[in-house]
Write an enzyme that holds these catalytic residues in place. Structure first.
Site, short mmCIF file in Angstrom:
data_model
loop_
_atom_site.label_atom_id
_atom_site.label_comp_id
_atom_site.label_asym_id
_atom_site.label_seq_id
_atom_site.Cartn_x
_atom_site.Cartn_y
_atom_site.Cartn_z
N ASN A 1 0.81 -1.23 0.00
CA ASN A 1 0.00 0.00 0.00
C ASN A 1 0.84 1.27 0.00
OD1 ASN A 1 0.80 -0.49 2.64
ND2 ASN A 1 -1.07 0.32 3.54
N PRO B 1 10.24 -6.53 -0.72
CA PRO B 1 9.00 -5.78 -0.98
C PRO B 1 7.84 -6.73 -1.28
CG PRO B 1 10.36 -5.77 -2.95
CD PRO B 1 11.15 -6.48 -1.89
N SER C 1 5.05 -8.60 -3.35
CA SER C 1 5.16 -9.08 -4.74
C SER C 1 4.31 -8.24 -5.69
CB SER C 1 4.73 -10.55 -4.82
OG SER C 1 3.45 -10.73 -4.25
N GLU D 1 4.32 -3.17 12.54
CA GLU D 1 3.29 -2.16 12.24
C GLU D 1 2.17 -2.92 11.56
OE1 GLU D 1 5.11 1.13 13.89
OE2 GLU D 1 3.09 0.76 13.17
N1 LIG Z 1 -0.60 -2.12 8.69
C1 LIG Z 1 -0.53 -1.88 7.42
O1 LIG Z 1 -0.01 -0.86 6.97
C2 LIG Z 1 -1.08 -2.85 6.46
C3 LIG Z 1 -2.11 -3.68 6.81
N2 LIG Z 1 -2.61 -4.58 5.92
C4 LIG Z 1 -3.73 -5.42 6.30
O2 LIG Z 1 -3.48 -6.75 5.78
C5 LIG Z 1 -4.59 -7.14 4.98
C6 LIG Z 1 -4.11 -8.01 3.86
O3 LIG Z 1 -3.24 -7.23 3.03
P1 LIG Z 1 -1.99 -7.93 2.49
O4 LIG Z 1 -1.20 -7.16 1.55
O5 LIG Z 1 -2.46 -9.28 2.04
O6 LIG Z 1 -1.12 -7.97 3.81
P2 LIG Z 1 -0.16 -9.14 4.23
O7 LIG Z 1 0.10 -8.93 5.66
O8 LIG Z 1 -0.68 -10.45 3.77
O9 LIG Z 1 1.19 -8.84 3.38
C7 LIG Z 1 2.08 -7.85 3.81
C8 LIG Z 1 3.48 -8.31 3.40
O10 LIG Z 1 3.80 -9.54 4.07
C9 LIG Z 1 4.16 -10.54 3.12
N3 LIG Z 1 3.75 -11.83 3.65
C10 LIG Z 1 2.54 -12.43 3.57
N4 LIG Z 1 2.57 -13.62 4.22
C11 LIG Z 1 3.84 -13.77 4.70
C12 LIG Z 1 4.51 -14.81 5.45
N5 LIG Z 1 3.89 -15.92 5.85
N6 LIG Z 1 5.82 -14.63 5.76
C13 LIG Z 1 6.47 -13.50 5.37
N7 LIG Z 1 5.89 -12.50 4.65
C14 LIG Z 1 4.59 -12.64 4.34
C15 LIG Z 1 3.44 -10.12 1.86
O11 LIG Z 1 4.06 -10.67 0.75
P3 LIG Z 1 3.19 -10.89 -0.60
O12 LIG Z 1 2.50 -9.61 -0.90
O13 LIG Z 1 4.17 -11.25 -1.64
O14 LIG Z 1 2.23 -11.98 -0.26
C16 LIG Z 1 3.60 -8.61 1.92
O15 LIG Z 1 4.89 -8.26 1.48
C17 LIG Z 1 -5.18 -5.83 4.49
O16 LIG Z 1 -6.52 -6.02 4.14
C18 LIG Z 1 -5.02 -4.96 5.71
O17 LIG Z 1 -6.07 -5.30 6.60
C19 LIG Z 1 -2.08 -4.72 4.66
C20 LIG Z 1 -1.04 -3.88 4.28
C21 LIG Z 1 -0.50 -2.86 5.12
O1 LIG Z 2 0.80 1.15 6.48
C1 LIG Z 2 0.18 2.17 6.34
O2 LIG Z 2 -0.97 2.24 5.97
C2 LIG Z 2 0.95 3.41 6.61
O3 LIG Z 2 1.71 3.21 7.78
C3 LIG Z 2 0.05 4.58 6.78
S1 LIG Z 2 0.95 6.04 6.75
O4 LIG Z 2 2.07 5.97 7.72
O5 LIG Z 2 1.49 6.18 5.40
O6 LIG Z 2 -0.02 7.04 7.10
#
Ligand SMILES: NC(=O)C1=CN([C@@H]2O[C@H](COP(=O)(O)OP(=O)(O)OC[C@H]3O[C@@H](n4cnc5c(N)ncnc54)[C@H](OP(=O)(O)O)[C@@H]3O)[C@@H](O)[C@H]2O)C=CC1
Ligand SMILES: O=C(O)[C@H](O)CS(=O)(=O)O
Length: 490
Positions: free
Chosen positions: A164, A188, A190, A263
């Site tokens: 994101n 990063p 994928s 985070e």
């Molecule tokens: N706190 C935040 O800023 C974020 C929260 N989210 C939350 O997570 C939900 C799902 O989003 P999503 O992108 O699928 O988030 P994920 O937590 O699934 O993925 C975040 C990162 O972790 C990697 N990942 C996934 N599974 C594993 C594992 N078992 N071991 C190591 N790395 C892993 C992903 O790789 P890959 O993409 O290659 O699978 C990606 O790079 C969202 O709907 C939201 O609720 C998501 C993004 C940011």
């Molecule tokens: O993971 C996120 O959504 C970000 O931490 C939000 S922010 O820091 O860019 O506001």
């Protein structure tokens, strides 16, 4: 509109920023295979990126481990100078980096360029902090004893980041890591590796020594995560993403008692009291809910409006949101791009269907945008209640559920009724109410009369199951340092 790598390169002033290989030990390397990166606005493949194996990631960790010893000997001032150059290069290439980000993540170009500046600010800020890693001398416990406390880099930091914020989530970790004298291996998401790799291109140009900053794209996240957690040369794991994955990583890292920063997910309440400036609250709700099309961990997930101003707020919000332009992020005037994948669209649809089945009413949107790509119209529902899915799950999309409440104690109880505790927001003008509510909300971050709280100057992080540690501010470097107590006998 984009449809392939050639088209994307033709849009760049410096096409060499569109690199698809991995950056390891100062070298550009291929994987045994590649994986596709698609443009979410059209579903077209825009690049094929090196898909590193677990063995290749282990080699990157070896390189980081070797390079870190020398990097730690640089003075803070020397590290600061090199990081400043990296910052300058990010800002000089802001347009191209923004275009690459929009192509792979979908956010409108203006937002993408804004993220480049936000991401670069962590490099600038922590480059300066490199000069301020202070120790202390404590009066001894004996006449012949002197207590010295020094801070040293923890070693190799491994990073896993989400799609994101493809640049800012990496620099929010690499900034403090490099400033502290650590070496960094970043994997990063994928969906969005191109922005991360472009950071490697600029790190090389900035003169960051080989092996200090490494980018290891891979289609297998779990394999890389296991390597990071099981490799004894890694001493720090930093992750941004879902709470679900955060739990997996914490369990894996426990075997090595590894220092972790997490985070994770959120479920932010956005509260509008009857003494709020309603027009300001509407603008704040739009910024907070629809930034990155609702795909941020600090987006408003639940909007609570006090009964006396509920109808007025709902009407004003619906009017403003109805005017927002949905489209390809590279098109002029687009305010809302596509969601990252069709799966993300399905999650929004599921939350809407659940709410309707429990009595909610759609007053705007509620359906996909009829165009190619993973688009969904910004949606507002009224009659939201605590038993609906979005009250406990992060929607991560353009859905604004409006809850009605009567009094302060009720809304504080509802706002706190979640396993998450990252960001929260409220609009009010009565001073004692502002103090009381800000102190009562169980969150790491409270926005008062604002919908945007993100800055490199503040400690960003959550409580409960939204994470561990803080990123940003002078606090952010502590997670990359070890404190050493030296007991001198004189
Ligand atoms: N706190 C935040 O800023 C974020 C929260 N989210 C939350 O997570 C939900 C799902 O989003 P999503 O992108 O699928 O988030 P994920 O937590 O699934 O993925 C975040 C990162 O972790 C990697 N990942 C996934 N599974 C594993 C594992 N078992 N071991 C190591 N790395 C892993 C992903 O790789 P890959 O993409 O290659 O699978 C990606 O790079 C969202 O709907 C939201 O609720 C998501 C993004 C940011
Ligand atoms: O993971 C996120 O959504 C970000 O931490 C939000 S922010 O820091 O860019 O506001």
């Amino acid at each position: 509109m984009l449809d392939d790598t050639t088209d994307l390169k033709s849009r760049l002033k410096d096409p060499s920023l569109l690199e698809t290989r991995a950056y390891v030990n100062g070298e550009w390397i291929d994987g045994e295979k590649t994986f596709d990166v698609t443009n979410p606005a059209r579903g077209d493949v825009i690049a094929q990126v090196a898909d590193l194996s677990r063995e290749q990631v282990a080699q990157a960790i070896d390189a980081a481990y070797a390079a870190q010893k020398d990097w730690a000997k640089y003075t803070g001032k020397e590290r600061a100078a090199i990081m400043r150059k990296w910052f300058d290069l990010m800002m000089e290439n802001q347009d191209d980096l923004g275009t690459i980000m929009t192509a792979e993540q979908g956010k409108p170009l203006a937002e993408a360029k804004g993220e480049i500046a936000y991401g670069a600010s962590f490099i600038e800020f922590f480059g300066e902090e490199a000069k301020r890693i202070y120790g202390e001398i404590i009066p001894g416990h004996g006449r012949d004893k002197r207590i010295h406390v020094i801070k040293q880099p923890i070693g190799v930091a491994a990073s896993i980041t989400p799609w994101n914020f493809p640049t800012a989530m990496i620099t929010r970790k690499a900034g403090p890591a490099l400033a502290a004298g650590c070496a960094f291996v970043g994997r990063p998401a994928s969906e969005t590796p191109l922005s991360a790799i472009a950071l490697g291109v600029l790190a090389e140009r900035a003169g960051i020594p080989a092996g200090v900053f490494n980018v290891v794209p891979s289609s297998s996240s779990s394999d890389v995560g296991k390597e990071f957690c099981e490799n004894p040369k890694v001493r720090k794991l930093t992750f941004t993403g879902s709470t679900e994955v955060g739990r997996i990583l914490l369990k894996q890292a426990a075997d090595q008692v590894m220092k972790c920063s997490m985070e994770l997910g959120g479920n932010a309440p956005f509260i509008v009291f009857d003494d709020a400036d309603i027009d300001a609250a509407v603008e704040g709700a739009i910024l907070c809910k629809f930034r990155n099309n609702g795909q941020t961990c600090v987006c408003a997930n639940r909007i609570y409006v006090q009964a006396g101003v509920y109808d007025q707020f709902a009407e004003k919000l619906a009017k403003r949101v109805s005017e927002m332009k949905v489209g390809d992020g590279l098109e002029e005037g687009t305010e809302l791009g596509p969601l990252i994948t069709d799966k993300a669209v399905e999650k929004v649809e599921a939350h809407i269907a659940d709410a309707k089945s429990k009595g909610a009413k759609i007053i705007l949107g509620g359906e996909k945008q009829q165009m190619k790509g993973s688009f969904f119209r910004p949606t507002i529902v009224t009659g939201a209640t605590q038993d609906m899915a979005f009250a406990t799950e992060e929607t991560f999309g353009p859905l604004a559920p409006l809850f009605r409440f009567e009094d302060e104690d009720d809304v504080i109880a509802m706002a706190n009724d979640t396993i998450f505790g990252l960001a929260s927001y409220f609009y009010a003008r009565d001073l004692s109410r502002v103090y009381k509510v800000a102190e009562a909300l169980e969150y790491g971050i409270v926005g008062v009369n604002t919908g945007i709280i993100s800055t490199e100057l503040a400690p960003f992080g959550g409580v409960k199951q939204s994470g561990l540690g803080r990123e940003g501010s002078h606090h952010g470097i502590e997670d990359y340092l070890e404190m050493k107590y030296v007991c001198l006998t004189v």
